[in-house]
Design a protein around this motif. Structure first.
Motif, PDB file in Angstrom:
ATOM      1  N   HIS A 109       0.842  -1.193   0.000  1.00  0.00           N
ATOM      2  CA  HIS A 109       0.000   0.000   0.000  1.00  0.00           C
ATOM      3  C   HIS A 109       0.883   1.251   0.000  1.00  0.00           C
ATOM      4  CE1 HIS A 109      -3.655   2.309   0.729  1.00  0.00           C
ATOM      5  NE2 HIS A 109      -2.999   2.987   1.659  1.00  0.00           N
ATOM      6  N   PRO A 110       0.539   2.263  -0.809  1.00  0.00           N
ATOM      7  CA  PRO A 110       1.398   3.444  -0.955  1.00  0.00           C
ATOM      8  C   PRO A 110       1.207   4.503   0.122  1.00  0.00           C
ATOM      9  CG  PRO A 110      -0.438   3.616  -2.457  1.00  0.00           C
ATOM     10  CD  PRO A 110      -0.575   2.286  -1.772  1.00  0.00           C
ATOM     11  N   SER A 111       1.272   4.083   1.380  1.00  0.00           N
ATOM     12  CA  SER A 111       1.294   5.029   2.494  1.00  0.00           C
ATOM     13  C   SER A 111       1.912   4.337   3.700  1.00  0.00           C
ATOM     14  CB  SER A 111      -0.114   5.518   2.854  1.00  0.00           C
ATOM     15  OG  SER A 111      -0.802   4.561   3.638  1.00  0.00           O
ATOM     16  N   LEU A 112       2.193   5.108   4.725  1.00  0.00           N
ATOM     17  CA  LEU A 112       2.683   4.548   5.987  1.00  0.00           C
ATOM     18  C   LEU A 112       1.464   4.227   6.847  1.00  0.00           C
ATOM     19  CD1 LEU A 112       5.679   6.959   6.629  1.00  0.00           C
ATOM     20  CD2 LEU A 112       5.793   4.584   5.827  1.00  0.00           C
ATOM     21  N   LEU A 113       0.900   3.044   6.618  1.00  0.00           N
ATOM     22  CA  LEU A 113      -0.268   2.639   7.394  1.00  0.00           C
ATOM     23  C   LEU A 113       0.076   2.663   8.889  1.00  0.00           C
ATOM     24  CD1 LEU A 113      -1.484  -0.363   5.183  1.00  0.00           C
ATOM     25  CD2 LEU A 113      -2.553   1.896   5.378  1.00  0.00           C
ATOM     26  N   PRO A 114      -0.925   2.963   9.732  1.00  0.00           N
ATOM     27  CA  PRO A 114      -2.357   3.027   9.424  1.00  0.00           C
ATOM     28  C   PRO A 114      -2.843   4.341   8.815  1.00  0.00           C
ATOM     29  CG  PRO A 114      -2.004   3.375  11.752  1.00  0.00           C
ATOM     30  CD  PRO A 114      -0.658   3.045  11.180  1.00  0.00           C
ATOM     31  N   ALA A 115      -1.946   5.265   8.528  1.00  0.00           N
ATOM     32  CA  ALA A 115      -2.372   6.523   7.910  1.00  0.00           C
ATOM     33  C   ALA A 115      -2.737   6.308   6.442  1.00  0.00           C
ATOM     34  CB  ALA A 115      -1.250   7.556   8.008  1.00  0.00           C
ATOM     35  N   PHE A 116      -3.795   6.956   5.999  1.00  0.00           N
ATOM     36  CA  PHE A 116      -4.192   7.033   4.588  1.00  0.00           C
ATOM     37  C   PHE A 116      -4.452   5.660   3.968  1.00  0.00           C
ATOM     38  CE2 PHE A 116      -1.098  10.529   5.460  1.00  0.00           C
ATOM     39  CZ  PHE A 116      -2.056  11.515   5.665  1.00  0.00           C
ATOM     40  N   TYR A 128      -3.291  16.333   2.969  1.00  0.00           N
ATOM     41  CA  TYR A 128      -3.070  16.526   4.403  1.00  0.00           C
ATOM     42  C   TYR A 128      -1.806  17.332   4.671  1.00  0.00           C
ATOM     43  CZ  TYR A 128      -3.622  15.308   9.336  1.00  0.00           C
ATOM     44  OH  TYR A 128      -3.832  15.358  10.693  1.00  0.00           O
ATOM     45  N   GLY A 129      -0.894  17.316   3.692  1.00  0.00           N
ATOM     46  CA  GLY A 129       0.328  18.095   3.822  1.00  0.00           C
ATOM     47  C   GLY A 129       1.429  17.425   4.619  1.00  0.00           C
ATOM     48  N   VAL A 130       1.466  16.085   4.604  1.00  0.00           N
ATOM     49  CA  VAL A 130       2.480  15.374   5.387  1.00  0.00           C
ATOM     50  C   VAL A 130       3.880  15.619   4.819  1.00  0.00           C
ATOM     51  CG1 VAL A 130       0.877  13.581   6.124  1.00  0.00           C
ATOM     52  CG2 VAL A 130       2.214  13.242   4.046  1.00  0.00           C
ATOM     53  N   LYS A 131       4.868  15.556   5.693  1.00  0.00           N
ATOM     54  CA  LYS A 131       6.263  15.763   5.296  1.00  0.00           C
ATOM     55  C   LYS A 131       7.019  14.456   5.134  1.00  0.00           C
ATOM     56  CE  LYS A 131       5.607  20.149   5.405  1.00  0.00           C
ATOM     57  NZ  LYS A 131       5.394  20.839   4.096  1.00  0.00           N
ATOM     58  N   VAL A 132       6.406  13.361   5.583  1.00  0.00           N
ATOM     59  CA  VAL A 132       7.001  12.039   5.425  1.00  0.00           C
ATOM     60  C   VAL A 132       5.952  11.120   4.817  1.00  0.00           C
ATOM     61  CG1 VAL A 132       8.059  10.050   6.591  1.00  0.00           C
ATOM     62  CG2 VAL A 132       8.536  12.367   7.406  1.00  0.00           C
ATOM     63  N   MET A 133       6.322  10.451   3.733  1.00  0.00           N
ATOM     64  CA  MET A 133       5.431   9.501   3.072  1.00  0.00           C
ATOM     65  C   MET A 133       6.175   8.179   2.901  1.00  0.00           C
ATOM     66  SD  MET A 133       3.678  12.058   0.249  1.00  0.00           S
ATOM     67  CE  MET A 133       2.576  10.804  -0.407  1.00  0.00           C
ATOM     68  N   GLY A 134       5.475   7.173   2.391  1.00  0.00           N
ATOM     69  CA  GLY A 134       6.155   5.903   2.232  1.00  0.00           C
ATOM     70  C   GLY A 134       5.256   4.781   1.769  1.00  0.00           C
ATOM     71  N   VAL A 135       5.718   3.566   2.026  1.00  0.00           N
ATOM     72  CA  VAL A 135       5.097   2.340   1.512  1.00  0.00           C
ATOM     73  C   VAL A 135       5.008   1.322   2.649  1.00  0.00           C
ATOM     74  CG1 VAL A 135       5.389   0.410  -0.091  1.00  0.00           C
ATOM     75  CG2 VAL A 135       5.956   2.744  -0.826  1.00  0.00           C
ATOM     76  N   THR A 136       3.947   0.563   2.655  1.00  0.00           N
ATOM     77  CA  THR A 136       3.742  -0.476   3.666  1.00  0.00           C
ATOM     78  C   THR A 136       3.441  -1.811   2.999  1.00  0.00           C
ATOM     79  OG1 THR A 136       2.786   1.136   5.200  1.00  0.00           O
ATOM     80  CG2 THR A 136       2.359  -1.187   5.663  1.00  0.00           C
ATOM     81  N   VAL A 137       4.071  -2.866   3.489  1.00  0.00           N
ATOM     82  CA  VAL A 137       3.697  -4.235   3.131  1.00  0.00           C
ATOM     83  C   VAL A 137       3.037  -4.839   4.365  1.00  0.00           C
ATOM     84  CG1 VAL A 137       4.484  -6.494   2.335  1.00  0.00           C
ATOM     85  CG2 VAL A 137       5.640  -4.425   1.535  1.00  0.00           C
ATOM     86  N   HIS A 138       1.861  -5.454   4.175  1.00  0.00           N
ATOM     87  CA  HIS A 138       1.118  -5.951   5.336  1.00  0.00           C
ATOM     88  C   HIS A 138       0.349  -7.227   4.993  1.00  0.00           C
ATOM     89  CE1 HIS A 138      -2.942  -4.554   3.970  1.00  0.00           C
ATOM     90  NE2 HIS A 138      -2.222  -3.685   3.283  1.00  0.00           N
ATOM     91  N   ILE A 149       1.172  -5.035  10.026  1.00  0.00           N
ATOM     92  CA  ILE A 149       2.259  -4.506   9.191  1.00  0.00           C
ATOM     93  C   ILE A 149       3.462  -5.431   9.248  1.00  0.00           C
ATOM     94  CG2 ILE A 149       3.930  -2.607   8.989  1.00  0.00           C
ATOM     95  CD1 ILE A 149       1.665  -0.753  10.018  1.00  0.00           C
ATOM     96  N   ILE A 150       4.063  -5.684   8.086  1.00  0.00           N
ATOM     97  CA  ILE A 150       5.272  -6.499   7.991  1.00  0.00           C
ATOM     98  C   ILE A 150       6.490  -5.609   7.815  1.00  0.00           C
ATOM     99  CG2 ILE A 150       6.436  -8.369   6.751  1.00  0.00           C
ATOM    100  CD1 ILE A 150       3.598  -9.143   5.673  1.00  0.00           C
ATOM    101  N   SER A 151       6.453  -4.702   6.850  1.00  0.00           N
ATOM    102  CA  SER A 151       7.591  -3.822   6.607  1.00  0.00           C
ATOM    103  C   SER A 151       7.116  -2.486   6.056  1.00  0.00           C
ATOM    104  CB  SER A 151       8.587  -4.473   5.631  1.00  0.00           C
ATOM    105  OG  SER A 151       7.983  -4.691   4.367  1.00  0.00           O
ATOM    106  N   GLN A 152       7.928  -1.459   6.296  1.00  0.00           N
ATOM    107  CA  GLN A 152       7.638  -0.123   5.788  1.00  0.00           C
ATOM    108  C   GLN A 152       8.945   0.562   5.399  1.00  0.00           C
ATOM    109  OE1 GLN A 152       5.418   1.518   9.214  1.00  0.00           O
ATOM    110  NE2 GLN A 152       3.617   1.558   7.886  1.00  0.00           N
ATOM    111  N   GLN A 153       8.825   1.492   4.469  1.00  0.00           N
ATOM    112  CA  GLN A 153       9.953   2.363   4.150  1.00  0.00           C
ATOM    113  C   GLN A 153       9.415   3.754   3.869  1.00  0.00           C
ATOM    114  OE1 GLN A 153      12.589   1.019   1.074  1.00  0.00           O
ATOM    115  NE2 GLN A 153      13.753   2.920   1.043  1.00  0.00           N
TER     116      GLN A 153
END
Length: 202
Positions: A109-116, A128-138, A149-153
């Motif tokens: 998923h193309p966000s840092l879950l649980p956000a978005f 939302y104007g976040v300054k940090v974004m990322g990817v989650t595998v879950h 969640i398994i991994s995030q970057q």
């Protein structure tokens, strides 16, 4: 070697990244089947070019999610599929598959879950104007992007980054993180569950 099926609804860039990781011998798996719910999706062409068998269906042709998932399950069992890998599959997984592949269904998923969670995660984060974004595998459960969640970057969003640049960065991360995480899952008995902004450690 782990036998997987990839579920996708769109262009299939993560499907392609998985195939490339297998070809580079970075992922010890075989893609036995592509499951797609959009007959005209470009991922179908990717599968054809790669020689991967595909099964395409249209949900409206079935009376219920349970009915089409039973048909999908038959396809998976005929290929002895061990894990389900979601790669841009735009449908919630139902009870039939969740029960048959308990703790063996993975999503990116193309966000840092649980956000978005949910659709257009990138747009949600930009608005939302976040300054940090990322990817989650879950892991996948019955909710929308709610499984463990398994991994995030993550990466920092610079002020002049356009949406297209942000999406390019997310895709770059996805195409590295997903195969790496899958390899960890397939080759280890346990899974190192990570906190937000961490990468799964070797």
């Amino acid at each position: 070697m782990t036998k997987i099926a990839v579920f996708a609804s769109g262009s299939g860039s993560n499907f392609g990244a998985i195939l490339q990781a297998i070809e580079r011998k970075e992922l010890d798996a075989t893609v036995e089947l592509l499951i797609c719910d959009k007959p005209n999706a470009y991922v179908m062409e990717r599968a054809r070019q790669a020689g991967v068998d595909s099964f395409v269906f249209q949900a409206k042709s079935f009376s219920s999610k349970e009915q089409y998932e039973r048909v999908i399950l038959e396809q998976l069992q005929s290929k002895n599929v061990e894990w389900i890998v979601l790669a841009g599959y735009m449908r919630l997984i139902g009870t039939v598959l969740l029960t048959s592949y308990e703790k063996r269904i993975i999503n990116i998923h193309p966000s840092l879950l649980p956000a978005f969670a949910g659709k257009d995660a990138v747009g949600q984060a930009i608005d939302y104007g976040v300054k940090v974004m990322g990817v989650t595998v879950h892991f996948v459960d019955e909710g929308m992007d709610t499984g463990p969640i398994i991994s995030q970057q993550s990466f920092h969003v610079q002020g002049d980054m356009s949406r297209s640049v942000i999406e390019d960065q997310i895709h770059f991360i996805e195409h590295e993180l997903y195969p790496e995480t899958l390899q960890q899952l397939f080759t280890k008995k346990g899974v190192h569950m990570v906190n937000a902004n961490e990468r799964m450690e070797e």
